[in-house]
Design a protein around this motif. Structure first.
Motif, PDB file in Angstrom:
ATOM      1  N   ARG A 102      37.835  37.443  38.227  1.00  0.00           N
ATOM      2  CA  ARG A 102      37.482  36.186  38.628  1.00  0.00           C
ATOM      3  C   ARG A 102      39.025  35.640  38.739  1.00  0.00           C
ATOM      4  NH1 ARG A 102      33.345  33.091  38.916  1.00  0.00           N
ATOM      5  NH2 ARG A 102      32.183  33.938  37.286  1.00  0.00           N
ATOM      6  N   TYR A 103      39.770  35.594  37.396  1.00  0.00           N
ATOM      7  CA  TYR A 103      40.891  34.753  37.576  1.00  0.00           C
ATOM      8  C   TYR A 103      41.952  35.433  38.597  1.00  0.00           C
ATOM      9  CZ  TYR A 103      44.628  32.124  35.692  1.00  0.00           C
ATOM     10  OH  TYR A 103      45.435  30.951  35.552  1.00  0.00           O
ATOM     11  N   MET A 104      42.201  36.759  38.548  1.00  0.00           N
ATOM     12  CA  MET A 104      43.103  37.304  39.448  1.00  0.00           C
ATOM     13  C   MET A 104      42.904  37.589  40.834  1.00  0.00           C
ATOM     14  SD  MET A 104      43.480  41.054  37.707  1.00  0.00           S
ATOM     15  CE  MET A 104      42.524  42.528  38.153  1.00  0.00           C
ATOM     16  N   SER A 105      41.605  37.387  40.964  1.00  0.00           N
ATOM     17  CA  SER A 105      41.315  37.377  42.534  1.00  0.00           C
ATOM     18  C   SER A 105      41.236  35.885  43.199  1.00  0.00           C
ATOM     19  CB  SER A 105      39.764  38.010  42.714  1.00  0.00           C
ATOM     20  OG  SER A 105      39.064  37.412  42.244  1.00  0.00           O
ATOM     21  N   GLY A 106      41.627  34.766  42.372  1.00  0.00           N
ATOM     22  CA  GLY A 106      41.573  33.560  42.737  1.00  0.00           C
ATOM     23  C   GLY A 106      40.229  33.028  42.919  1.00  0.00           C
ATOM     24  N   GLN A 108      37.522  34.863  43.947  1.00  0.00           N
ATOM     25  CA  GLN A 108      36.728  35.843  45.021  1.00  0.00           C
ATOM     26  C   GLN A 108      35.659  36.629  44.391  1.00  0.00           C
ATOM     27  OE1 GLN A 108      39.137  36.861  48.374  1.00  0.00           O
ATOM     28  NE2 GLN A 108      40.968  36.726  46.999  1.00  0.00           N
ATOM     29  N   GLY A 142      37.981  34.671  29.581  1.00  0.00           N
ATOM     30  CA  GLY A 142      37.403  35.139  30.673  1.00  0.00           C
ATOM     31  C   GLY A 142      36.149  36.119  30.212  1.00  0.00           C
ATOM     32  N   ASN A 165      26.943  34.225  35.508  1.00  0.00           N
ATOM     33  CA  ASN A 165      27.980  34.586  36.126  1.00  0.00           C
ATOM     34  C   ASN A 165      29.162  35.098  35.514  1.00  0.00           C
ATOM     35  OD1 ASN A 165      26.336  34.711  38.575  1.00  0.00           O
ATOM     36  ND2 ASN A 165      26.980  32.608  39.096  1.00  0.00           N
ATOM     37  N   ASP A 166      29.238  35.155  34.224  1.00  0.00           N
ATOM     38  CA  ASP A 166      30.493  35.608  33.706  1.00  0.00           C
ATOM     39  C   ASP A 166      30.228  36.989  32.816  1.00  0.00           C
ATOM     40  OD1 ASP A 166      32.295  33.293  34.039  1.00  0.00           O
ATOM     41  OD2 ASP A 166      30.973  32.368  32.560  1.00  0.00           O
TER      42      ASP A 166
ATOM     43  N   CYS B  92      45.025  35.187  46.724  1.00  0.00           N
ATOM     44  CA  CYS B  92      44.415  34.793  45.317  1.00  0.00           C
ATOM     45  C   CYS B  92      45.021  33.686  44.800  1.00  0.00           C
ATOM     46  CB  CYS B  92      44.780  36.275  44.460  1.00  0.00           C
ATOM     47  SG  CYS B  92      44.060  37.543  45.042  1.00  0.00           S
ATOM     48  N   LYS B  93      45.570  32.776  45.671  1.00  0.00           N
ATOM     49  CA  LYS B  93      46.039  31.355  45.286  1.00  0.00           C
ATOM     50  C   LYS B  93      47.148  31.377  44.298  1.00  0.00           C
ATOM     51  CE  LYS B  93      41.560  29.072  45.976  1.00  0.00           C
ATOM     52  NZ  LYS B  93      40.577  30.144  46.304  1.00  0.00           N
ATOM     53  N   LEU B  95      47.508  33.327  41.748  1.00  0.00           N
ATOM     54  CA  LEU B  95      47.129  33.935  40.694  1.00  0.00           C
ATOM     55  C   LEU B  95      47.033  35.392  40.450  1.00  0.00           C
ATOM     56  CD1 LEU B  95      43.965  31.584  40.251  1.00  0.00           C
ATOM     57  CD2 LEU B  95      46.118  31.112  39.037  1.00  0.00           C
ATOM     58  N   GLY B  96      47.290  36.154  41.546  1.00  0.00           N
ATOM     59  CA  GLY B  96      47.015  37.616  41.411  1.00  0.00           C
ATOM     60  C   GLY B  96      48.626  38.266  41.411  1.00  0.00           C
ATOM     61  N   LEU B 312      44.670  24.611  39.072  1.00  0.00           N
ATOM     62  CA  LEU B 312      44.274  26.066  39.199  1.00  0.00           C
ATOM     63  C   LEU B 312      44.394  26.963  37.842  1.00  0.00           C
ATOM     64  CD1 LEU B 312      45.332  27.037  42.739  1.00  0.00           C
ATOM     65  CD2 LEU B 312      43.087  27.078  41.799  1.00  0.00           C
ATOM     66  N   LEU B 313      45.357  26.317  36.873  1.00  0.00           N
ATOM     67  CA  LEU B 313      45.638  27.254  35.669  1.00  0.00           C
ATOM     68  C   LEU B 313      44.553  27.799  35.086  1.00  0.00           C
ATOM     69  CD1 LEU B 313      47.808  28.340  33.616  1.00  0.00           C
ATOM     70  CD2 LEU B 313      47.593  26.048  32.486  1.00  0.00           C
ATOM     71  N   ASP B 314      43.371  26.875  35.007  1.00  0.00           N
ATOM     72  CA  ASP B 314      41.970  27.627  34.199  1.00  0.00           C
ATOM     73  C   ASP B 314      40.740  27.334  35.055  1.00  0.00           C
ATOM     74  OD1 ASP B 314      41.863  24.699  34.155  1.00  0.00           O
ATOM     75  OD2 ASP B 314      41.628  24.239  32.069  1.00  0.00           O
ATOM     76  N   TYR B 316      39.540  29.242  37.153  1.00  0.00           N
ATOM     77  CA  TYR B 316      38.793  30.700  37.439  1.00  0.00           C
ATOM     78  C   TYR B 316      38.698  31.551  36.064  1.00  0.00           C
ATOM     79  CZ  TYR B 316      39.496  29.003  42.434  1.00  0.00           C
ATOM     80  OH  TYR B 316      39.364  28.474  43.426  1.00  0.00           O
ATOM     81  N   VAL B 317      38.793  30.785  34.977  1.00  0.00           N
ATOM     82  CA  VAL B 317      38.467  31.826  33.794  1.00  0.00           C
ATOM     83  C   VAL B 317      37.325  32.328  33.612  1.00  0.00           C
ATOM     84  CG1 VAL B 317      38.869  31.829  31.545  1.00  0.00           C
ATOM     85  CG2 VAL B 317      40.588  30.609  32.798  1.00  0.00           C
ATOM     86  N   LEU B 318      36.219  31.046  33.650  1.00  0.00           N
ATOM     87  CA  LEU B 318      34.998  31.292  33.545  1.00  0.00           C
ATOM     88  C   LEU B 318      34.319  30.586  35.043  1.00  0.00           C
ATOM     89  CD1 LEU B 318      34.423  30.440  30.023  1.00  0.00           C
ATOM     90  CD2 LEU B 318      34.390  32.932  30.752  1.00  0.00           C
ATOM     91  N   ALA B 319      32.981  31.123  35.100  1.00  0.00           N
ATOM     92  CA  ALA B 319      32.244  30.322  36.210  1.00  0.00           C
ATOM     93  C   ALA B 319      32.072  28.653  36.032  1.00  0.00           C
ATOM     94  CB  ALA B 319      30.888  31.130  36.303  1.00  0.00           C
ATOM     95  N   ASP B 322      28.040  26.881  35.201  1.00  0.00           N
ATOM     96  CA  ASP B 322      26.991  27.999  35.420  1.00  0.00           C
ATOM     97  C   ASP B 322      25.838  27.338  34.670  1.00  0.00           C
ATOM     98  OD1 ASP B 322      26.784  31.573  35.722  1.00  0.00           O
ATOM     99  OD2 ASP B 322      25.287  30.180  34.855  1.00  0.00           O
TER     100      ASP B 322
END
Lengths: 327, 330
Positions: A102-106, A108, A142, A165-166, B92-93, B95-96, B312-314, B316-319, B322
């Motif tokens: 999730r993180y490295m795909s921004g 997606q 994560g 979703n995690d 990927c903004k 981040l990738g 953006l730093l944190d 996309y670590v988790l949903a 949710d």
């Protein structure tokens, strides 16, 4: 409310979620035709068929990665790794992909996969079948890590984990599948974060998780009946994230903390809870917090030595008495 | 391939070459950080296979040498370059990075940095396709050295046992980082290794896109028709080192020269010039236009895009929010 076994609770959660959503599948070694080593998927092969109840080859890295890949396209796999010791072989896929995609795909992609696996020392299974690995999983960003201590939690945590979703790692225990407990008759979802007060008390907080909750509860009874100490027991069913607020609230009430873990002390739940106490409520403490942990050894085969390697209820009682200056 | 398609794909491959070479420059200028693995020399592999597939419909994934597979799958070159420049407009903004290009909308399921890591992931996507009953396939491009990982065997075995719609494309560039294949691998012909799993396979020249295309057609037809996995080995060569940190000292000038003579762009260009489909001047004109487009459009966009915001730093670590984290929608 019915009293059922831990494995039955897991089986019920699998069954209900698979009935609800055709994209919920389960996979693992011997989970299908053989019915599952711990019976958590017993009967599901006949009900849902081989496409959804998948007997995998003994390829932990491979099938865990396969489940993770399937989760990218909407499948909700529940992966059983027969023993947490074997989960080492799947670490690349869990840590490098499920926890990071999730993180490295921004944002997606996501990997809504559940990995269930029992750890713990059982009956003379030897060094390579007695690992307690929760500390490894909880150290990775994560990934969610939960660890049910009773059938109700086993049912409710799996229900929520499947829908979350995690990626969620569910740390079970070799010795607990036949444990009995009350589970609500209606559908029930446990939060994946937080902690529960397993026993209310005012004099000291015993922090446990999974099997060590039961050692704490037994110790609390002895402390109450023989020593006049009224211990609170906090069940840390969520190991990642740990419940900072719950830890703070209890220690702020009792002013004492003993953390009980089946694993070796280094870099574990105990050290992490101590760090949280330091950060959140250091000045509430009346005594330095104490850890009751396993010895820092691979688990021996010999039964007497095996018992010596892991904590007992008496160890918990002794630690509390020592903290109170009573021993 | 139809003449018009050949012409178009030649231009696309020329774009890929110039894109990668411009990345090289940007890396030297320190505009791109981290690791950078370039695809120059191997273009006919991705273009040949994906011409025969349905990018955007079929799922594609690969290793860290991923820019061109992403672009051919439909990810915008601007978004790829901006990602390399670590900008918020990157796919990927920021981040990738180079090794983790993703385009979920285009079904480009990512670049992964653990050698061999995508083998089971691709089988899993194929399992998902099968469960949902679609006619997509999953195409997984990896290098020859990935085949020495355990998950290669585990994944091929499962793909065959469960007849999953996955095409494994082995881009055999003869080197695993800096170690030549004969020195690391008992069976040098990679297609032979999958015979152990009863998976059909082929080995073809990866420098001639028409050969690649024809072989990929057969492979893709096989997989799409529900007959299970297929393994296609493409013999190719990378012009640059494994990554930018590679001294490239392990190869001889003679070997490099030999492969330069089999340049995938030149092979197709000369063929099309010979057939009167294009002229040398036309090709040169394309080149000028492409270089200008990369500079004026793509690099400019990446340069001028904003840095990712601190939030953006944190993120996309988790949903986010949710409901099941709280035990459901209450």
């Amino acid at each position: 409310m019915a009293e059922i076994m831990y494995w039955e609770a897991l089986r019920r959660a699998h069954d209900e979620e698979m009935t609800r959503d055709p994209l919920v599948i389960c996979m693992g070694e011997d989970i299908g035709v053989a019915g599952g080593t711990y019976k958590a998927t017993n009967g599901l092969f006949d009900k849902y068929g081989p496409e959804r109840v998948i007997d995998t080859p003994i390829s932990e890295g491979g099938y865990t990665g396969l489940g993770i890949g399937a989760s990218f396209v909407g499948v909700r796999p529940i992966i059983e790794i027969m023993s947490v010791n074997f989960a080492w072989l799947a670490m690349d896929q869990v840590f490098n992909t499920a926890a990071k995609v999730r993180y490295m795909s921004g944002g997606q992609l996501e990997a809504p996969v559940v990995v269930r696996s029992p750890g713990g020392t059982a009956h003379q299974l030897g060094a390579q079948h007695s690992a307690r690995m929760e500390k490894v999983f909880m150290g990775v960003a994560g990934l969610r890590v939960v660890t049910p201590s009773n059938p109700r939690q086993a049912y409710g945590l799996l229900k929520s984990a499947v829908r979350c979703n995690d990626p969620v790692f569910i740390n079970e225990h070799e010795l607990m599948y036949n444990m009995k407990g009350d589970v609500p008759d209606e559908e029930y979802f446990m939060p994946l974060e937080g902690s529960e007060v397993a026993r209310e008390g005012i004099d000291v907080t015993l922090f446990g998780y999974n099997i060590s909750v039961h050692w704490c509860l037994a110790a609390a009874e002895i402390l109450a009946s023989k020593h006049g100490i009224n211990a609170e027991v906090i069940d840390l069913y969520s190991l990642s994230p740990l419940d900072r607020e719950g830890i703070k609230a209890s220690v702020s009430k009792t002013h004492r903390a003993v953390i009980v873990e089946e694993a070796e002390p280094a870099v574990g739940v105990g050290s992490e809870v101590m760090a949280i106490i330091n950060e959140e409520c250091f000045f509430e403490l009346d005594a330095p917090p104490v850890r009751v942990s396993a010895k820092n050894v691979p688990i021996p085969y010999n039964h007497t030595l095996e018992k010596m390697a892991i904590p007992t209820t008496q160890d918990v009682v002794d630690a509390v008495l020592k903290q109170f200056g009573l021993s | 391939m139809k003449p018009a398609d050949k012409k178009r794909v030649l231009k696309e491959m020329l774009f890929a070459r110039r894109f990668e070479e411009r990345c090289y420059e940007a890396y030297v200028e320190r505009k791109i950080g981290g690791f950078l693995h370039l695809y120059s020399g191997e273009e006919a592999c991705a273009y040949g296979v994906l011409e025969a597939a349905k990018p955007g419909h079929d799922y594609v994934m690969t290793s860290y040498r991923d820019h061109i597979h992403a672009i051919k799958s439909g990810v915008s070159p601007k978004a790829v370059m901006a990602e390399l420049f670590a900008k918020e407009t990157g796919c990927c903004k920021g981040l990738g990075g180079s090794m983790h290009i993703f385009g979920a909308e285009q079904r480009f399921m990512g670049g992964y940095a653990l050698v061999g890591g995508p083998f089971p992931l691709a089988a899993g996507i194929a399992k998902g396709i099968k469960l949902k009953g679609g006619d997509e396939i999953c195409i997984c491009f990896l290098g020859d050295a990935a085949n020495n990982q355990g998950v290669f065997h585990e994944s091929l075995n499962m793909a065959k046992v469960w007849d999953l719609p996955v095409l494994y494309v082995c881009e055999n560039n003869l080197y695993g980082i800096g170690t030549r294949i004969e020195r690391s691998t008992a069976v040098v012909d990679q297609y032979k290794r999958v015979g152990a799993y009863d998976i059909p396979s082929a080995q073809v020249d990866g420098q001639d896109i028409e050969t690649v295309y024809d072989a990929a057609k057969i492979a893709i037809d096989h997989v799409r028709s529900g007959k299970g996995p297929y393994f296609l080995e493409l013999m190719t060569y990378r012009y640059r080192g494994h990554s930018m940190s590679d001294s490239n000292a392990y190869r001889t000038k003679e070997e490099e020269q030999l492969w330069n003579e089999r340049d995938p762009l030149n092979i197709l260009r000369d063929r099309l010039v010979g057939a009167g489909e294009i002229t040398v001047d036309e090709y040169k004109q394309w080149d000028t236009e492409i270089i200008a487009e990369i500079e004026d459009d793509i690099i400019k966009f990446a340069e001028e895009s904003p840095e990712p915001s601190a939030e953006l730093l944190d993120k996309y670590v988790l949903a986010e929010n949710d409901p099941w984290v709280r035990g459901g929608a209450k």
